[in-house]
Design a protein around this motif. Sequence first.
Motif, PDB file in Angstrom:
ATOM      1  N   UNK A  13       0.826  -1.216   0.000  1.00 13.84           N
ATOM      2  CA  UNK A  13       0.000   0.000   0.000  1.00 13.84           C
ATOM      3  C   UNK A  13       0.857   1.262   0.000  1.00 13.84           C
ATOM      4  N   UNK A  14       1.908   1.230   0.801  1.00 14.84           N
ATOM      5  CA  UNK A  14       2.797   2.391   0.902  1.00 14.84           C
ATOM      6  C   UNK A  14       3.496   2.661  -0.429  1.00 14.84           C
ATOM      7  N   UNK A  15       3.975   1.604  -1.073  1.00  9.07           N
ATOM      8  CA  UNK A  15       4.637   1.757  -2.373  1.00  9.07           C
ATOM      9  C   UNK A  15       3.641   2.248  -3.421  1.00  9.07           C
ATOM     10  N   UNK A  16       2.428   1.695  -3.402  1.00  8.35           N
ATOM     11  CA  UNK A  16       1.405   2.138  -4.344  1.00  8.35           C
ATOM     12  C   UNK A  16       1.093   3.614  -4.139  1.00  8.35           C
ATOM     13  N   UNK A  17       0.917   4.024  -2.897  1.00  9.28           N
ATOM     14  CA  UNK A  17       0.578   5.421  -2.633  1.00  9.28           C
ATOM     15  C   UNK A  17       1.707   6.358  -3.054  1.00  9.28           C
ATOM     16  N   UNK A  18       2.941   5.938  -2.834  1.00  5.24           N
ATOM     17  CA  UNK A  18       4.076   6.751  -3.287  1.00  5.24           C
ATOM     18  C   UNK A  18       4.060   6.867  -4.808  1.00  5.24           C
ATOM     19  N   UNK A  19       3.779   5.757  -5.484  1.00  8.36           N
ATOM     20  CA  UNK A  19       3.708   5.792  -6.950  1.00  8.36           C
ATOM     21  C   UNK A  19       2.548   6.665  -7.418  1.00  8.36           C
ATOM     22  N   UNK A  20       1.460   6.618  -6.686  1.00  8.51           N
ATOM     23  CA  UNK A  20       0.268   7.385  -7.066  1.00  8.51           C
ATOM     24  C   UNK A  20       0.470   8.887  -6.896  1.00  8.51           C
ATOM     25  N   UNK A  21       1.323   9.266  -5.972  1.00  6.69           N
ATOM     26  CA  UNK A  21       1.487  10.684  -5.665  1.00  6.69           C
ATOM     27  C   UNK A  21       2.749  11.308  -6.262  1.00  6.69           C
ATOM     28  N   UNK A  22       3.510  10.531  -7.002  1.00  8.36           N
ATOM     29  CA  UNK A  22       4.712  11.046  -7.667  1.00  8.36           C
ATOM     30  C   UNK A  22       4.577  10.833  -9.164  1.00  8.36           C
ATOM     31  N   UNK A  23       5.250  11.669  -9.922  1.00 14.05           N
ATOM     32  CA  UNK A  23       5.141  11.617 -11.380  1.00 14.05           C
ATOM     33  C   UNK A  23       5.764  10.349 -11.964  1.00 14.05           C
ATOM     34  N   UNK A  24       6.807   9.843 -11.318  1.00 11.58           N
ATOM     35  CA  UNK A  24       7.515   8.666 -11.843  1.00 11.58           C
ATOM     36  C   UNK A  24       7.811   7.690 -10.717  1.00 11.58           C
ATOM     37  N   UNK A  25       7.960   6.407 -11.083  1.00 17.74           N
ATOM     38  CA  UNK A  25       8.321   5.390 -10.095  1.00 17.74           C
ATOM     39  C   UNK A  25       9.658   5.744  -9.443  1.00 17.74           C
ATOM     40  N   UNK A  26      10.557   6.344 -10.195  1.00 17.65           N
ATOM     41  CA  UNK A  26      11.863   6.723  -9.634  1.00 17.65           C
ATOM     42  C   UNK A  26      11.675   7.729  -8.500  1.00 17.65           C
ATOM     43  N   UNK A  27      10.792   8.707  -8.701  1.00 13.92           N
ATOM     44  CA  UNK A  27      10.532   9.696  -7.650  1.00 13.92           C
ATOM     45  C   UNK A  27       9.880   9.036  -6.431  1.00 13.92           C
ATOM     46  N   UNK A  28       8.970   8.103  -6.696  1.00 12.49           N
ATOM     47  CA  UNK A  28       8.326   7.367  -5.596  1.00 12.49           C
ATOM     48  C   UNK A  28       9.373   6.579  -4.812  1.00 12.49           C
ATOM     49  N   UNK A  29      10.268   5.923  -5.540  1.00 14.97           N
ATOM     50  CA  UNK A  29      11.324   5.139  -4.898  1.00 14.97           C
ATOM     51  C   UNK A  29      12.225   6.025  -4.048  1.00 14.97           C
ATOM     52  N   UNK A  30      12.611   7.166  -4.591  1.00 17.10           N
ATOM     53  CA  UNK A  30      13.456   8.097  -3.838  1.00 17.10           C
ATOM     54  C   UNK A  30      12.768   8.555  -2.556  1.00 17.10           C
ATOM     55  N   UNK A  31      11.460   8.780  -2.630  1.00 16.92           N
ATOM     56  CA  UNK A  31      10.740   9.260  -1.447  1.00 16.92           C
ATOM     57  C   UNK A  31      10.703   8.224  -0.326  1.00 16.92           C
ATOM     58  N   UNK A  32      10.797   6.940  -0.698  1.00 21.48           N
ATOM     59  CA  UNK A  32      10.764   5.872   0.318  1.00 21.48           C
ATOM     60  C   UNK A  32      12.138   5.284   0.599  1.00 21.48           C
ATOM     61  N   UNK A  33      13.130   5.722  -0.140  1.00 17.38           N
ATOM     62  CA  UNK A  33      14.479   5.200   0.069  1.00 17.38           C
ATOM     63  C   UNK A  33      14.633   3.760  -0.411  1.00 17.38           C
ATOM     64  N   UNK A  34      13.929   3.418  -1.483  1.00 19.48           N
ATOM     65  CA  UNK A  34      14.026   2.073  -2.056  1.00 19.48           C
ATOM     66  C   UNK A  34      14.320   2.215  -3.549  1.00 19.48           C
ATOM     67  N   UNK A  35      14.437   1.092  -4.224  1.00 15.64           N
ATOM     68  CA  UNK A  35      14.702   1.131  -5.657  1.00 15.64           C
ATOM     69  C   UNK A  35      13.394   1.254  -6.447  1.00 15.64           C
ATOM     70  N   UNK A  36      13.547   1.701  -7.686  1.00 17.69           N
ATOM     71  CA  UNK A  36      12.401   1.784  -8.589  1.00 17.69           C
ATOM     72  C   UNK A  36      11.791   0.394  -8.792  1.00 17.69           C
ATOM     73  N   UNK A  37      12.650  -0.611  -8.860  1.00 13.15           N
ATOM     74  CA  UNK A  37      12.183  -1.992  -9.016  1.00 13.15           C
ATOM     75  C   UNK A  37      11.346  -2.429  -7.819  1.00 13.15           C
ATOM     76  N   UNK A  38      11.731  -2.010  -6.625  1.00 16.53           N
ATOM     77  CA  UNK A  38      10.969  -2.367  -5.420  1.00 16.53           C
ATOM     78  C   UNK A  38       9.567  -1.769  -5.481  1.00 16.53           C
ATOM     79  N   UNK A  39       9.463  -0.535  -5.939  1.00 14.10           N
ATOM     80  CA  UNK A  39       8.145   0.095  -6.088  1.00 14.10           C
ATOM     81  C   UNK A  39       7.308  -0.708  -7.076  1.00 14.10           C
ATOM     82  N   UNK A  40       7.882  -1.014  -8.212  1.00 16.68           N
ATOM     83  CA  UNK A  40       7.166  -1.757  -9.243  1.00 16.68           C
ATOM     84  C   UNK A  40       6.702  -3.115  -8.728  1.00 16.68           C
ATOM     85  N   UNK A  41       7.573  -3.834  -8.034  1.00 15.75           N
ATOM     86  CA  UNK A  41       7.212  -5.150  -7.506  1.00 15.75           C
ATOM     87  C   UNK A  41       6.106  -5.056  -6.453  1.00 15.75           C
ATOM     88  N   UNK A  42       6.189  -4.072  -5.588  1.00 12.02           N
ATOM     89  CA  UNK A  42       5.163  -3.926  -4.551  1.00 12.02           C
ATOM     90  C   UNK A  42       3.813  -3.541  -5.154  1.00 12.02           C
TER      91      UNK A  42
END
Length: 105
Positions: A13-42
Amino acid sequence: AERKPFLPPFAALRAFYAAATHARFRDAADSLGVTESAISHQVKRLEGYLRVALIDRSGAPARLDAEGALLAAGVAGLHESDLEGLRVEILLLTLRRAVELMLQA
């Protein structure tokens, strides 16, 4: 078959919400301190759990589907402590019901 818990995993849920509120998965990943791949997998994990597509990945940047927009709005105010509290309440209700059924037998 293994039974799924009632609530989806908080990390997904946290990864999804970060992706939903950022323009790119990379930005979402940076906001959570994880990789872009981790966001995509979650996010894929959450989509699998819910059995619905949440993000349209056909273009760049990825965009929320209608279902994703609804979920993002619902998740906006939740915190990990809220979900944990719900898990505990659901567990207690389940245990209470199990005891009631045992006593009736």
